[in-house]
Design a protein around this motif. Structure first.
Motif, PDB file in Angstrom:
ATOM      1  N   VAL A  44       0.850  -1.189   0.000  1.00  0.00           N
ATOM      2  CA  VAL A  44       0.000   0.000   0.000  1.00  0.00           C
ATOM      3  C   VAL A  44       0.889   1.245   0.000  1.00  0.00           C
ATOM      4  CG1 VAL A  44      -1.827   1.246   1.211  1.00  0.00           C
ATOM      5  CG2 VAL A  44      -1.717  -1.254   1.359  1.00  0.00           C
ATOM      6  N   VAL A  45       0.662   2.147  -0.958  1.00  0.00           N
ATOM      7  CA  VAL A  45       1.407   3.399  -1.029  1.00  0.00           C
ATOM      8  C   VAL A  45       1.174   4.198   0.250  1.00  0.00           C
ATOM      9  CG1 VAL A  45       1.540   5.635  -2.240  1.00  0.00           C
ATOM     10  CG2 VAL A  45       1.401   3.517  -3.533  1.00  0.00           C
ATOM     11  N   ARG A  46       2.237   4.801   0.765  1.00  0.00           N
ATOM     12  CA  ARG A  46       2.149   5.570   2.011  1.00  0.00           C
ATOM     13  C   ARG A  46       2.160   7.073   1.789  1.00  0.00           C
ATOM     14  NH1 ARG A  46       6.000   1.950   5.987  1.00  0.00           N
ATOM     15  NH2 ARG A  46       4.985  -0.025   5.465  1.00  0.00           N
ATOM     16  N   SER A  47       2.449   7.518   0.590  1.00  0.00           N
ATOM     17  CA  SER A  47       2.560   8.955   0.311  1.00  0.00           C
ATOM     18  C   SER A  47       1.209   9.653   0.221  1.00  0.00           C
ATOM     19  CB  SER A  47       3.297   9.188  -1.005  1.00  0.00           C
ATOM     20  OG  SER A  47       4.576   8.615  -0.952  1.00  0.00           O
ATOM     21  N   TYR A  48       0.169   8.913  -0.103  1.00  0.00           N
ATOM     22  CA  TYR A  48      -1.150   9.504  -0.297  1.00  0.00           C
ATOM     23  C   TYR A  48      -2.130   8.871   0.677  1.00  0.00           C
ATOM     24  CZ  TYR A  48       1.223  10.886  -4.518  1.00  0.00           C
ATOM     25  OH  TYR A  48       2.144  11.396  -5.387  1.00  0.00           O
ATOM     26  N   THR A  49      -3.059   9.664   1.158  1.00  0.00           N
ATOM     27  CA  THR A  49      -4.001   9.185   2.161  1.00  0.00           C
ATOM     28  C   THR A  49      -5.415   9.625   1.804  1.00  0.00           C
ATOM     29  OG1 THR A  49      -3.860  11.180   3.517  1.00  0.00           O
ATOM     30  CG2 THR A  49      -2.240   9.437   3.964  1.00  0.00           C
ATOM     31  N   GLY A  50      -6.369   9.039   2.505  1.00  0.00           N
ATOM     32  CA  GLY A  50      -7.717   9.566   2.465  1.00  0.00           C
ATOM     33  C   GLY A  50      -7.746  10.844   3.278  1.00  0.00           C
ATOM     34  N   HIS A  51      -8.858  11.559   3.206  1.00  0.00           N
ATOM     35  CA  HIS A  51      -8.944  12.858   3.872  1.00  0.00           C
ATOM     36  C   HIS A  51     -10.390  13.189   4.187  1.00  0.00           C
ATOM     37  CE1 HIS A  51     -10.443  14.358   0.017  1.00  0.00           C
ATOM     38  NE2 HIS A  51      -9.488  13.614  -0.522  1.00  0.00           N
ATOM     39  N   HIS A  58     -10.025  18.901   0.796  1.00  0.00           N
ATOM     40  CA  HIS A  58      -8.989  18.134   1.492  1.00  0.00           C
ATOM     41  C   HIS A  58      -8.776  18.760   2.867  1.00  0.00           C
ATOM     42  CE1 HIS A  58      -7.974  16.996  -2.698  1.00  0.00           C
ATOM     43  NE2 HIS A  58      -7.743  15.833  -2.141  1.00  0.00           N
ATOM     44  N   GLN A  59      -9.290  18.117   3.894  1.00  0.00           N
ATOM     45  CA  GLN A  59      -9.156  18.635   5.249  1.00  0.00           C
ATOM     46  C   GLN A  59      -9.017  17.462   6.217  1.00  0.00           C
ATOM     47  OE1 GLN A  59     -12.971  20.745   5.632  1.00  0.00           O
ATOM     48  NE2 GLN A  59     -13.635  19.173   7.062  1.00  0.00           N
ATOM     49  N   ALA A  60      -8.815  17.787   7.486  1.00  0.00           N
ATOM     50  CA  ALA A  60      -8.741  16.743   8.508  1.00  0.00           C
ATOM     51  C   ALA A  60     -10.084  16.003   8.542  1.00  0.00           C
ATOM     52  CB  ALA A  60      -8.435  17.374   9.864  1.00  0.00           C
ATOM     53  N   PRO A  61     -10.033  14.712   8.848  1.00  0.00           N
ATOM     54  CA  PRO A  61      -8.874  13.959   9.321  1.00  0.00           C
ATOM     55  C   PRO A  61      -8.044  13.404   8.168  1.00  0.00           C
ATOM     56  CG  PRO A  61     -10.775  12.525   9.333  1.00  0.00           C
ATOM     57  CD  PRO A  61     -11.259  13.896   8.894  1.00  0.00           C
ATOM     58  N   ASN A  62      -6.799  13.108   8.479  1.00  0.00           N
ATOM     59  CA  ASN A  62      -5.913  12.386   7.584  1.00  0.00           C
ATOM     60  C   ASN A  62      -6.215  10.904   7.787  1.00  0.00           C
ATOM     61  OD1 ASN A  62      -3.720  12.004   5.824  1.00  0.00           O
ATOM     62  ND2 ASN A  62      -2.375  11.648   7.560  1.00  0.00           N
ATOM     63  N   HIS A 116     -13.668   5.971  -2.518  1.00  0.00           N
ATOM     64  CA  HIS A 116     -15.046   6.223  -2.101  1.00  0.00           C
ATOM     65  C   HIS A 116     -15.055   7.342  -1.081  1.00  0.00           C
ATOM     66  CE1 HIS A 116     -17.734   3.544  -4.111  1.00  0.00           C
ATOM     67  NE2 HIS A 116     -17.144   2.446  -3.686  1.00  0.00           N
ATOM     68  N   THR A 117     -16.151   8.086  -1.067  1.00  0.00           N
ATOM     69  CA  THR A 117     -16.390   9.092  -0.041  1.00  0.00           C
ATOM     70  C   THR A 117     -17.467   8.540   0.876  1.00  0.00           C
ATOM     71  OG1 THR A 117     -15.810  10.860  -1.571  1.00  0.00           O
ATOM     72  CG2 THR A 117     -17.063  11.487   0.392  1.00  0.00           C
ATOM     73  N   LEU A 118     -17.178   8.527   2.173  1.00  0.00           N
ATOM     74  CA  LEU A 118     -18.061   7.901   3.158  1.00  0.00           C
ATOM     75  C   LEU A 118     -18.620   8.938   4.123  1.00  0.00           C
ATOM     76  CD1 LEU A 118     -15.740   4.901   4.107  1.00  0.00           C
ATOM     77  CD2 LEU A 118     -17.431   5.019   2.276  1.00  0.00           C
ATOM     78  N   LEU A 119     -19.859   8.707   4.546  1.00  0.00           N
ATOM     79  CA  LEU A 119     -20.504   9.499   5.580  1.00  0.00           C
ATOM     80  C   LEU A 119     -20.815   8.571   6.742  1.00  0.00           C
ATOM     81  CD1 LEU A 119     -22.165  11.857   6.840  1.00  0.00           C
ATOM     82  CD2 LEU A 119     -24.098  11.066   5.435  1.00  0.00           C
ATOM     83  N   ILE A 120     -20.306   8.894   7.925  1.00  0.00           N
ATOM     84  CA  ILE A 120     -20.626   8.104   9.106  1.00  0.00           C
ATOM     85  C   ILE A 120     -22.007   8.542   9.598  1.00  0.00           C
ATOM     86  CG2 ILE A 120     -19.939   7.498  11.456  1.00  0.00           C
ATOM     87  CD1 ILE A 120     -18.070   6.448   9.217  1.00  0.00           C
ATOM     88  N   THR A 121     -22.895   7.574   9.783  1.00  0.00           N
ATOM     89  CA  THR A 121     -24.252   7.833  10.253  1.00  0.00           C
ATOM     90  C   THR A 121     -24.416   7.224  11.646  1.00  0.00           C
ATOM     91  OG1 THR A 121     -25.213   5.788   9.394  1.00  0.00           O
ATOM     92  CG2 THR A 121     -25.067   7.671   7.859  1.00  0.00           C
ATOM     93  N   PRO A 122     -25.490   7.523  12.346  1.00  0.00           N
ATOM     94  CA  PRO A 122     -25.705   6.896  13.661  1.00  0.00           C
ATOM     95  C   PRO A 122     -25.797   5.370  13.592  1.00  0.00           C
ATOM     96  CG  PRO A 122     -27.129   8.802  13.413  1.00  0.00           C
ATOM     97  CD  PRO A 122     -26.483   8.561  12.073  1.00  0.00           C
ATOM     98  N   ASP A 123     -26.186   4.853  12.411  1.00  0.00           N
ATOM     99  CA  ASP A 123     -26.354   3.403  12.251  1.00  0.00           C
ATOM    100  C   ASP A 123     -25.226   2.707  11.515  1.00  0.00           C
ATOM    101  OD1 ASP A 123     -28.907   3.588  13.466  1.00  0.00           O
ATOM    102  OD2 ASP A 123     -29.748   4.234  11.545  1.00  0.00           O
ATOM    103  N   GLY A 124     -24.248   3.443  11.031  1.00  0.00           N
ATOM    104  CA  GLY A 124     -23.169   2.812  10.273  1.00  0.00           C
ATOM    105  C   GLY A 124     -22.510   3.778   9.323  1.00  0.00           C
TER     106      GLY A 124
END
Length: 142
Positions: A44-51, A58-62, A116-124
């Motif tokens: 897994v490449v370490r130079s690039y991360t999700g954000h 592009h903002q926190a969290p890393n 993928h872009t994810l949204l954390i919800t109360p259920d998952g």
């Protein structure tokens, strides 16, 4: 080549389908992805991360995609972030070309990436960039 594409895509699907996204730290994302890649003999490449995604794209969290990283923060409802691992056939090291944009593996091996872009919800978790029934087919079987 399709093996690496499928592996990268499977990692995203397994993360999204897990309970991890409703209780764990952002650090754990890298542990899950890193183990999945290592089990397949990949890196897994370490130079690039999700954000994070919010007022700024592009903002926190890393969100590192490799194991034993030092990311901080815990997933909470309302958090929006990306997971976009680059999975390599050989070394995890990469090189950026002089154009300042193109990135290639340091050893010339192949790499694959899905996001993928994810949204954390109360259920998952909700996948904001999920494929739709009318989306074109992938070039590989899932």
């Amino acid at each position: 080549f399709f093996f690496k594409q499928k592996t990268a895509y499977e990692m995203l699907r397994s993360l999204v389908g897990s309970e991890m996204c409703i209780r764990d730290s952002y650090r754990e994302v890298g542990n899950v992805i890193g183990k999945h890649a290592a089990d397949k003999g990949l890196s897994v490449v370490r130079s690039y991360t999700g954000h994070g995604v919010g007022h700024f794209f592009h903002q926190a969290p890393n969100v590192p995609h490799y194991p034993n990283n030092k990311a901080s923060g815990v997933m909470r409802p309302g958090h929006i972030f990306t997971i976009e691992p680059m999975i390599n056939q050989g070394t995890w090291k990469d090189v950026t070309w002089k154009d300042g944009w193109t990135s290639v593996t340091a050893d010339g091996q192949r790499s694959a990436q899905f996001e993928h872009t994810l949204l954390i919800t109360p259920d998952g978790v909700e996948v904001l960039t999920a494929r739709l029934p009318e989306s074109p087919p992938l070039d590989f079987k899932i």
